[in-house]
Design an enzyme around this catalytic site. Structure first.
Site, PDB file in Angstrom:
ATOM      1  N   LYS A 197       0.854  -1.186   0.000  1.00  0.00           N
ATOM      2  CA  LYS A 197       0.000   0.000   0.000  1.00  0.00           C
ATOM      3  C   LYS A 197       0.889   1.235   0.000  1.00  0.00           C
ATOM      4  CE  LYS A 197      -1.801   2.885   2.635  1.00  0.00           C
ATOM      5  NZ  LYS A 197      -1.693   4.102   1.797  1.00  0.00           N
ATOM      6  N   GLU A 272       9.567   1.126  10.864  1.00  0.00           N
ATOM      7  CA  GLU A 272      10.677   2.052  10.599  1.00  0.00           C
ATOM      8  C   GLU A 272      10.077   3.446  10.709  1.00  0.00           C
ATOM      9  OE1 GLU A 272      12.661   4.627   9.286  1.00  0.00           O
ATOM     10  OE2 GLU A 272      12.656   3.830   7.243  1.00  0.00           O
ATOM     11  N   CYS A 306      13.568  10.376   7.280  1.00  0.00           N
ATOM     12  CA  CYS A 306      13.492   9.910   8.662  1.00  0.00           C
ATOM     13  C   CYS A 306      14.812  10.125   9.379  1.00  0.00           C
ATOM     14  CB  CYS A 306      13.062   8.454   8.694  1.00  0.00           C
ATOM     15  SG  CYS A 306      13.911   7.459   7.489  1.00  0.00           S
ATOM     16  N   GLU A 407       9.628  15.450  15.711  1.00  0.00           N
ATOM     17  CA  GLU A 407      10.004  15.334  14.300  1.00  0.00           C
ATOM     18  C   GLU A 407       9.184  16.334  13.485  1.00  0.00           C
ATOM     19  OE1 GLU A 407       8.976  11.691  11.967  1.00  0.00           O
ATOM     20  OE2 GLU A 407      11.074  11.830  11.361  1.00  0.00           O
TER      21      GLU A 407
HETATM   22  P1  NAI Z   1       1.613   8.434   8.095  1.00  0.00           P
HETATM   23  O1  NAI Z   1       2.321   7.642   9.134  1.00  0.00           O
HETATM   24  O2  NAI Z   1       0.186   8.797   8.320  1.00  0.00           O
HETATM   25  O3  NAI Z   1       1.679   7.665   6.671  1.00  0.00           O
HETATM   26  C1  NAI Z   1       2.592   6.655   6.323  1.00  0.00           C
HETATM   27  C2  NAI Z   1       1.833   5.502   5.651  1.00  0.00           C
HETATM   28  O4  NAI Z   1       0.925   4.924   6.581  1.00  0.00           O
HETATM   29  C3  NAI Z   1       0.980   5.925   4.452  1.00  0.00           C
HETATM   30  O5  NAI Z   1       1.007   4.892   3.483  1.00  0.00           O
HETATM   31  C4  NAI Z   1      -0.407   6.021   5.060  1.00  0.00           C
HETATM   32  O6  NAI Z   1      -1.440   5.841   4.128  1.00  0.00           O
HETATM   33  C5  NAI Z   1      -0.383   4.877   6.044  1.00  0.00           C
HETATM   34  N1  NAI Z   1      -1.355   4.990   7.134  1.00  0.00           N
HETATM   35  C6  NAI Z   1      -1.855   6.127   7.695  1.00  0.00           C
HETATM   36  N2  NAI Z   1      -2.745   5.819   8.658  1.00  0.00           N
HETATM   37  C7  NAI Z   1      -2.824   4.467   8.700  1.00  0.00           C
HETATM   38  C8  NAI Z   1      -3.572   3.548   9.493  1.00  0.00           C
HETATM   39  N3  NAI Z   1      -4.421   3.964  10.425  1.00  0.00           N
HETATM   40  N4  NAI Z   1      -3.379   2.228   9.277  1.00  0.00           N
HETATM   41  C9  NAI Z   1      -2.513   1.791   8.342  1.00  0.00           C
HETATM   42  N5  NAI Z   1      -1.797   2.609   7.566  1.00  0.00           N
HETATM   43  C10 NAI Z   1      -1.936   3.933   7.737  1.00  0.00           C
HETATM   44  O7  NAI Z   1       2.469   9.732   7.825  1.00  0.00           O
HETATM   45  P2  NAI Z   1       1.965  11.137   7.247  1.00  0.00           P
HETATM   46  O8  NAI Z   1       0.639  11.509   7.835  1.00  0.00           O
HETATM   47  O9  NAI Z   1       2.081  11.073   5.773  1.00  0.00           O
HETATM   48  O10 NAI Z   1       3.091  12.094   7.816  1.00  0.00           O
HETATM   49  C11 NAI Z   1       3.024  12.508   9.174  1.00  0.00           C
HETATM   50  C12 NAI Z   1       4.377  12.502   9.810  1.00  0.00           C
HETATM   51  O11 NAI Z   1       4.859  11.170   9.849  1.00  0.00           O
HETATM   52  C13 NAI Z   1       5.460  13.263   9.089  1.00  0.00           C
HETATM   53  O12 NAI Z   1       5.424  14.621   9.394  1.00  0.00           O
HETATM   54  C14 NAI Z   1       6.690  12.570   9.612  1.00  0.00           C
HETATM   55  O13 NAI Z   1       7.020  13.102  10.866  1.00  0.00           O
HETATM   56  C15 NAI Z   1       6.265  11.131   9.778  1.00  0.00           C
HETATM   57  N6  NAI Z   1       6.688  10.300   8.649  1.00  0.00           N
HETATM   58  C16 NAI Z   1       7.846   9.592   8.770  1.00  0.00           C
HETATM   59  C17 NAI Z   1       8.328   8.855   7.717  1.00  0.00           C
HETATM   60  C18 NAI Z   1       9.599   8.100   7.830  1.00  0.00           C
HETATM   61  O14 NAI Z   1      10.281   7.896   6.837  1.00  0.00           O
HETATM   62  N7  NAI Z   1       9.950   7.605   8.996  1.00  0.00           N
HETATM   63  C19 NAI Z   1       7.642   8.819   6.425  1.00  0.00           C
HETATM   64  C20 NAI Z   1       6.389   9.545   6.416  1.00  0.00           C
HETATM   65  C21 NAI Z   1       5.976  10.266   7.494  1.00  0.00           C
END
Ligand code: NAI
Ligand code: MG
Length: 504
Positions: A197, A272, A306, A407
């Site tokens: 996904k 991660e 990250c 972050e």
């Molecule tokens: P997010 O954690 O919501 O999204 C990451 C993935 O998880 C996306 O594919 C999203 O569709 C999915 N997701 C979201 N809610 C979910 C749920 N309830 N169940 C299963 N999958 C779900 O991150 P978002 O909202 O895009 O960004 C928010 C913050 O997250 C950023 O500001 C950053 O701090 C952090 N982040 C960290 C990343 C990393 O590489 N460690 C990558 C993306 C975001």
């Protein structure tokens, strides 16, 4: 579906135009199929706010179908039992070759979707995705069990390493294809069937690669892609009892939901997550190197990494010198649309939501007395339609502020002075995160001592941001658990079976 893009963009390849002309559908069982609800959602160019394509919105019903399809493919054993490990290697290797052959298309798709410069997706995101697959293409023939010297002398005991089964992979938007590849390459090498996904902001490259898996020789049902929202497709995948494992990259907040959602069948989970990585510049460093390195440690990928070096600690006696050097380095950074013919160094942040989140931190820091040595605002004028921000370097901040603890995931760094080694070890480790840490010094003793003392999954010394398929990567503390890459990643995607045979 594709809205007209600004005139100063690189012309789109015919393959890209054709791909975006129709709604892009989920890929299940070796074919693009409309979602059960027949609903779609838009994906947008963050540099211009224009719509790139409509994408099939996978939800619970589609997850059910994909899981059933992947399960049948797994149980039929075409992928991991009947196809020899050597043939599995060939499929993964061919997929890497196909990604190289379609590199320009994929680079455009990731630049359009994420906003990052085309020169970056051309030199980093896409070639690194292919390299990742080449590395894991070597593994199927080398995933070994052991012969165990048990003390029961009439017994022969050995182990087998088997695929976990049906694996759900939830990817973020910051390196759309690369982060997905980090997950599906080892999962496939180990013989699993996958359901990927991609993030709702950046689903295009994964959906394009789905089609390439057919040409690479993957049996139908082994590689499935479900575009959709996290709370819909993502949550349904996490809760599905037919999914044996979830590999996730994203926020800590969603990671907690994933752990909770996984309890039904106690599926395996690897996480991660984010960081607030300390980057420490000692006075005895090669300062020229440290200045350039520290600038890109945070501003690389617009801080949307990250591993961003977002807490910058500088030894007090060189503080002003390093800040001045970074200010000069930042003044040379060009920000602009990722697809512009005149290539920028940095694009926009990924979405208006992310822009608001980052600007929220910036305004709060300024209210609390932080000084923006560079940046501190959104970019308007020619760039007003996109989500553009100035690279922002704060001084006059302390360890306890939200801006220095949470972050931000944008181009914002907090620079703070320090006086001695023991002080800085404590301050660097005083965080909930532990993904990466780094230091700049020419003192080899200090380098090794800090490499041990800093609590993080990756330590960079006189460099920042290096990763490679061969080397394990992952977090301490709330930066997650499990290690991606290297042979460690295979542990995430295999189970161990112990076999006993009586020999008398
Ligand atoms: P997010 O954690 O919501 O999204 C990451 C993935 O998880 C996306 O594919 C999203 O569709 C999915 N997701 C979201 N809610 C979910 C749920 N309830 N169940 C299963 N999958 C779900 O991150 P978002 O909202 O895009 O960004 C928010 C913050 O997250 C950023 O500001 C950053 O701090 C952090 N982040 C960290 C990343 C990393 O590489 N460690 C990558 C993306 C975001
Ligand atoms: Mg979210």
């Amino acid at each position: 579906m594709l809205e007209k893009l600004p005139d100063n963009y690189v012309p789109l390849l015919p393959e890209v135009e054709a791909f975006l002309a129709q709604p892009v559908m989920p890929y299940i069982g070796g074919a693009y199929v409309a979602p059960y609800s027949e609903q779609t959602f838009g994906t947008y160019d963050p540099s211009s706010g224009r719509q790139l394509a409509q994408v099939g919105r996978a939800q619970k019903e589609d997850v059910n179908i994909a899981v059933k399809t992947a399960r049948e493919a797994f149980d039929a054993g075409d992928w991991w039992l009947r196809m020899s490990p050597a043939d599995r290697s060939k499929c993964i290797w061919r997929l890497a070759e196909l990604i190289e052959q379609h590199a320009e298309v994929l680079a455009q798709l990731d630049s359009l979707d994420n906003g990052k410069p085309l020169k970056t997706t051309q030199t980093d995101d896409i070639p690194l995705s292919a390299k990742h697959l080449y590395y894991y293409a070597g593994w199927p023939t080398k995933i070994e069990g052991s012969t165990i010297p048990v003390s029961q002398h009439t017994m022969f005991n050995y182990t087998l390493r088997e695929p976990v089964g049906v694996v759900g992979l939830i990817a973020p938007w910051n390196y759309p294809l690369l982060m997905a590849t980090w997950k599906f390459a080892p999962a496939l090498a180990a013989g699993n069937c996958i359901i990927l996904k991609p993030a709702e902001q950046t689903p295009l490259s994964a959906l394009y690669v789905a089609k390439l898996t057919e040409e690479a020789g993957f049996p139908p049902g082994v590689f499935n892609v479900l575009p959709g929202y996290g709370e819909e497709a993502g949550a349904a995948l996490v809760e599905h009892r037919g999914v044996d494992k979830i590999g996730f990259t994203g926020s800590v907040e969603v990671a907690r939901k994933i752990v909770q959602g996984s309890v039904g069948n106690l599926k395996r989970v690897s996480l991660e997550l984010g960081g607030k990585s300390p980057n420490i510049v000692f006075a005895d460093a090669d300062l020229e190197q440290a200045i350039v390195g520290s600038t890109w440690a945070i501003f690389g990928n617009n801080g949307q990494s990250c591993t961003a070096g977002s807490r910058l600690y500088i030894e007090r006696k060189v503080f002003d010198q390093v800040i001045a050097g970074m200010q000069e380095e930042v003044s040379r950074i060009k920000v602009g649309p990722g697809m512009a013919r005149q290539q920028p160094d940095l694009g926009p942040v990924v979405s208006d939501e992310q822009l608001d989140r980052v600007m929220g931190y910036v305004h709060e820091a300024l209210d609390q007395g932080a000084q923006a040595v560079t940046g501190g605002s959104r970019l308007f004028g020619e760039l007003q339609d996109g989500y553009f921000l100035e690279p922002t370097l704060f001084t006059g901040v302390t360890d306890d502020l939200r801006v220095s603890r949470e972050e931000i995931f944008g181009p914002v760094v907090c620079a703070m002075p320090f006086d001695d080694v023991n002080e800085i070890i404590d301050r660097a480790n005083d965080t909930d995160f532990g993904l990466a840490a780094g230091l700049w010094t020419t003192d080899v003793r200090k380098a090794h001592n800090l490499a041990r003392a800093l609590k993080a999954g990756t330590i960079w010394i006189n460099t920042w941001g290096n990763t490679e398929a061969a080397s394990p990567f992952g977090g301490y503390k709330q930066s997650g658990y499990g290690r991606e890459m290297g042979k460690e990643a295979l542990d995430l995607y295999t189970d161990v079976k112990s076999v006993w045979i009586k020999t008398d």
